[in-house]
Structure formats: C-alpha cells, structure tokens
Scaffold this active site. Structure first.
Site, PDB file in Angstrom:
ATOM      1  CB  ALA A  64      -0.875  -0.027   1.251  1.00 55.06           C
ATOM      2  N   GLY A 109       0.773  -5.054   1.154  1.00 56.11           N
ATOM      3  CA  GLY A 109      -0.385  -5.238   0.282  1.00 56.11           C
ATOM      4  C   GLY A 109      -0.041  -6.007  -0.988  1.00 56.11           C
ATOM      5  CD  GLU A 112      -2.098  -7.665   3.280  1.00 52.44           C
ATOM      6  OE1 GLU A 112      -1.787  -6.524   2.855  1.00 52.44           O
ATOM      7  OE2 GLU A 112      -2.710  -7.834   4.340  1.00 52.44           O
ATOM      8  CD  GLU A 132       1.705  -5.204   6.144  1.00 48.44           C
ATOM      9  OE1 GLU A 132       2.530  -6.076   6.513  1.00 48.44           O
ATOM     10  OE2 GLU A 132       1.006  -5.333   5.127  1.00 48.44           O
TER      11      GLU A 132
HETATM   12  N1  COA Z   1       4.604   3.217  -0.560  1.00 49.63           N
HETATM   13  C1  COA Z   1       5.030   4.399  -1.078  1.00 49.63           C
HETATM   14  N2  COA Z   1       6.218   4.554  -1.670  1.00 49.63           N
HETATM   15  C2  COA Z   1       7.023   3.481  -1.749  1.00 49.63           C
HETATM   16  C3  COA Z   1       6.662   2.240  -1.223  1.00 49.63           C
HETATM   17  C4  COA Z   1       5.378   2.133  -0.620  1.00 49.63           C
HETATM   18  N3  COA Z   1       4.914   0.969  -0.121  1.00 49.63           N
HETATM   19  N4  COA Z   1       7.656   1.363  -1.440  1.00 49.63           N
HETATM   20  C5  COA Z   1       8.620   2.047  -2.089  1.00 49.63           C
HETATM   21  N5  COA Z   1       8.249   3.330  -2.261  1.00 49.63           N
HETATM   22  C6  COA Z   1       8.997   4.399  -2.917  1.00 49.63           C
HETATM   23  C7  COA Z   1      10.132   4.924  -2.060  1.00 49.63           C
HETATM   24  O1  COA Z   1       9.658   5.880  -1.130  1.00 49.63           O
HETATM   25  C8  COA Z   1      11.012   5.529  -3.128  1.00 49.63           C
HETATM   26  O2  COA Z   1      10.458   6.778  -3.508  1.00 49.63           O
HETATM   27  P1  COA Z   1      11.395   8.104  -3.594  1.00 49.63           P
HETATM   28  O3  COA Z   1      12.321   7.802  -4.731  1.00 49.63           O
HETATM   29  O4  COA Z   1      10.413   9.182  -3.888  1.00 49.63           O
HETATM   30  O5  COA Z   1      12.086   8.211  -2.279  1.00 49.63           O
HETATM   31  C9  COA Z   1      10.855   4.595  -4.306  1.00 49.63           C
HETATM   32  O6  COA Z   1       9.652   3.870  -4.063  1.00 49.63           O
HETATM   33  C10 COA Z   1      11.985   3.573  -4.449  1.00 49.63           C
HETATM   34  O7  COA Z   1      12.123   2.905  -3.207  1.00 49.63           O
HETATM   35  P2  COA Z   1      13.503   2.859  -2.361  1.00 49.63           P
HETATM   36  O8  COA Z   1      13.134   2.674  -0.923  1.00 49.63           O
HETATM   37  O9  COA Z   1      14.355   4.034  -2.694  1.00 49.63           O
HETATM   38  O10 COA Z   1      14.137   1.543  -2.997  1.00 49.63           O
HETATM   39  P3  COA Z   1      15.117   0.533  -2.245  1.00 49.63           P
HETATM   40  O11 COA Z   1      15.626  -0.369  -3.315  1.00 49.63           O
HETATM   41  O12 COA Z   1      16.113   1.267  -1.413  1.00 49.63           O
HETATM   42  O13 COA Z   1      14.181  -0.315  -1.240  1.00 49.63           O
HETATM   43  C11 COA Z   1      12.205  -1.519  -0.600  1.00 49.63           C
HETATM   44  C12 COA Z   1      13.155  -1.115  -1.746  1.00 49.63           C
HETATM   45  C13 COA Z   1      11.024  -2.251  -1.207  1.00 49.63           C
HETATM   46  C14 COA Z   1      12.931  -2.442   0.384  1.00 49.63           C
HETATM   47  C15 COA Z   1      11.739  -0.239   0.156  1.00 49.63           C
HETATM   48  O14 COA Z   1      11.239   0.685  -0.818  1.00 49.63           O
HETATM   49  C16 COA Z   1      10.646  -0.475   1.153  1.00 49.63           C
HETATM   50  O15 COA Z   1      10.902  -0.966   2.234  1.00 49.63           O
HETATM   51  N6  COA Z   1       9.386  -0.114   0.794  1.00 49.63           N
HETATM   52  C17 COA Z   1       8.276  -0.206   1.703  1.00 49.63           C
HETATM   53  C18 COA Z   1       7.726  -1.603   1.734  1.00 49.63           C
HETATM   54  C19 COA Z   1       6.607  -1.721   2.736  1.00 49.63           C
HETATM   55  O16 COA Z   1       6.760  -1.489   3.919  1.00 49.63           O
HETATM   56  N7  COA Z   1       5.438  -2.105   2.224  1.00 49.63           N
HETATM   57  C20 COA Z   1       4.283  -2.350   3.048  1.00 49.63           C
HETATM   58  C21 COA Z   1       3.443  -1.150   3.140  1.00 49.63           C
HETATM   59  S1  COA Z   1       2.012  -1.513   4.160  1.00 49.63           S
END
Ligand code: COA
Length: 258
Positions: A64, A109, A112, A132
C-alpha cells in the site's frame, strides 16, 4: 502515467500495475481502478484467465502507498482496509482463474494481493514479506489470514511479527509460491500456464475453483457434500458432454462455457 495496463493475449488478460517510480505501490486511485478492472474482466466472456503483475523488473507491488497511509484517520484506514480486502476477495473468488506473476518485491499489500490469487509464480529476484510491523501497523488486506492458510500459522506469525523479507527460494520451499523461474522466463511460463487454463471449460474452471476454495474453510463433511452437488451440476452442461465425448472419440474438446 501511473495506472493499470491491460493487455489481452487470446483469452488471457494481463493486468500490470504501472507505477514503477514507487515500486508499484498501490494508492486509492489505483486500488479503485484495479477493482473496476477485475469487475469488468469478471463479466467479459472473452476473458478466461487473469494475470496480475507489476511494471518494470524491480517490483510486483511494494505494498500500500505508505505516503498516502500516513495521516489517515481510523475511519479512512477502515475504508482503505476494506477496499484492499474487496480486491483480494474478488481475485480469490471470481469465476476465472487468477495468477500472480511476482516479478520483484511483493511486500505488505503486494504480498496480500499475490496471496489472494489462485496461483503464484515468481522470478528469482522476487521478495515477499509483511513489513507492516516495521511501520507500527498490521496487515489489513487479508495477510493475517491468507499467509497462514498458504503456508502455516507459525511461519505466518514469524513473518508478520518480525516483518522479515524472504527470497524466492525460501518462498518456494514454504509453499508461498508454486514455481520460481529466472526473470526472463517468468512471463513466458506464466502465459503458458494461463493459456493452458484458458483452454479448459470456463464453467468447469469456476466450479473447480469454488469447490477448492472451501478446502481450508469450514467442515470437511459439508464441503464434500458441496463438492458432490457441484460435480453433479457439471453433468447438466454442454461442456461436460463435449469433454467426456471428445475423450471417447479421441479428439480435442471444444468448450463453450455452458
Ligand atoms: N509506498 C510508497 N512509496 C514506496 C513504497 C510504498 N509501499 N515502497 C517504495 N516506495 C517508494 C520509495 O519511497 C522511493 O520513492 P522516492 O524515490 O520518492 O524516495 C521509491 O519507491 C523507491 O524505493 P527505495 O526505498 O528508494 O528503494 P530501495 O531499493 O532502497 O528499497 C524496498 C526497496 C522495497 C525495500 C523499500 O522501498 C521499502 O521498504 N518499501 C516499503 C515496503 C513496505 O513497507 N510495504 C508495506 C506497506 S504496508
């Protein structure tokens, strides 16, 4: 522009979540588009099987949209949870097979949505998790239920309570996915599976899915009676007559979905 891409190949519709700048994170606009698309494809007789995947080579769906969730009131969060749950429920119960082609991060999500599909195929770079807990919240689109049903409750609790991310090999070993392929092979193999399913009787696919969906719910006695009811109902269809006759006549059946 962010949104969904929908491409039909024969009777297979591929729905691609296209928001690669945020690793295909789902915001409300995309969720609403996804729900409307699944409703349309569900009633479209030219569509037999639905594949869900993510744009680019890094993510299926990274969850999400965290930026959108930040600042939600409890009532808004409830709507958000129910919208995600409605999509998951549709993928799981709609009359057509749904396949997740997991081509990278499937987190929160995203995990999920993948778990709600009937079958999950993944690329070697796929990563799964319910992170989460790291955000101070819990899964809200069915993860607390479907992860345990797809694997086992101890493993589901481990992942949900730690937020640990697992790689494709571990996901395969734990039954979270059915197959893992090198990235370049994922979509060809997904399409092969989807086309194979799409060649079957649509009505038999639906009842097979409905009956199998009961396997992890309720009482087995009642579920077996339901299976027998659906099995006998199949004998009222043209497709059953055609399938059984085609075998006897040593020819390929032609199904019409009636
Ligand atoms: N919601 C909103 N934005 C997200 C996102 C999410 N779930 N997951 C990634 N992004 C965005 C990041 O904020 C980043 O945006 P920016 O360039 O404007 O800063 C972009 O996607 C790229 O992600 P980044 O974190 O820079 O890549 P990474 O390779 O360093 O890490 C992940 C990848 C997937 C490990 C990391 O993005 C992450 O932990 N995302 C969240 C996952 C999460 O908690 N999902 C569950 C949500 S309930």
């Amino acid at each position: 522009m962010a949104g969904l891409r929908i491409v039909a190949e024969g009777r297979v519709s591929v729905v691609t979540v296209n928001r690669p700048d945020v690793l295909n994170a789902l915001n409300t606009a995309l969720l609403e588009e996804l729900l409307a698309t699944l409703e349309d494809l569900g009633s479209d007789p030219t569509c037999g099987v639905i594949v869900v995947t993510g744009a680019g080579d890094r993510a299926f769906i990274a969850g999400a949209d965290i930026k959108e969730m930040d600042g939600k009131t409890p009532l808004e969060a409830r709507d958000y949870s129910e919208l995600g749950q409605e999509i998951a429920h549709k993928l799981e119960t709609m009359r057509k097979p749904t396949i997740a082609a997991v081509n990278g991060y499937a987190l929160g999500g995203g995990c999920e949505i993948a778990l709600a599909c009937d079958v999950r195929l993944a690329s070697e770079n796929a990563r799964f998790g319910q992170p989460e807990i790291n955000l101070g919240i819990i899964p809200g689109w069915g993860g607390t239920q479907r992860l345990a049903r797809a694997t086992n409750i101890g493993y589901a609790k481990e992942l949900i309570l730690t937020g640990r991310m697992v790689d494709a090999a571990e996901a395969l070993e734990r039954g979270l996915v059915q197959h893992v392929y090198p990235s370049a092979e994922l979509m060809p193999r997904v399409m092969e599976l989807a086309q194979q399913m799409a060649s079957k009787s649509p009505v038999a696919l639906y009842y097979a899915k409905e009956s199998t969906n009961r396997a992890l719910h309720g009482d087995i006695g009642g579920n077996l009676v339901h299976e027998a009811d659906l099995y006998s109902l199949m004998f009222s269809t043209d497709d059953a007559r055609e399938g059984l006759r085609a075998f006897v006549e040593k020819r390929t059946p032609t199904f019409i979905g009636k």
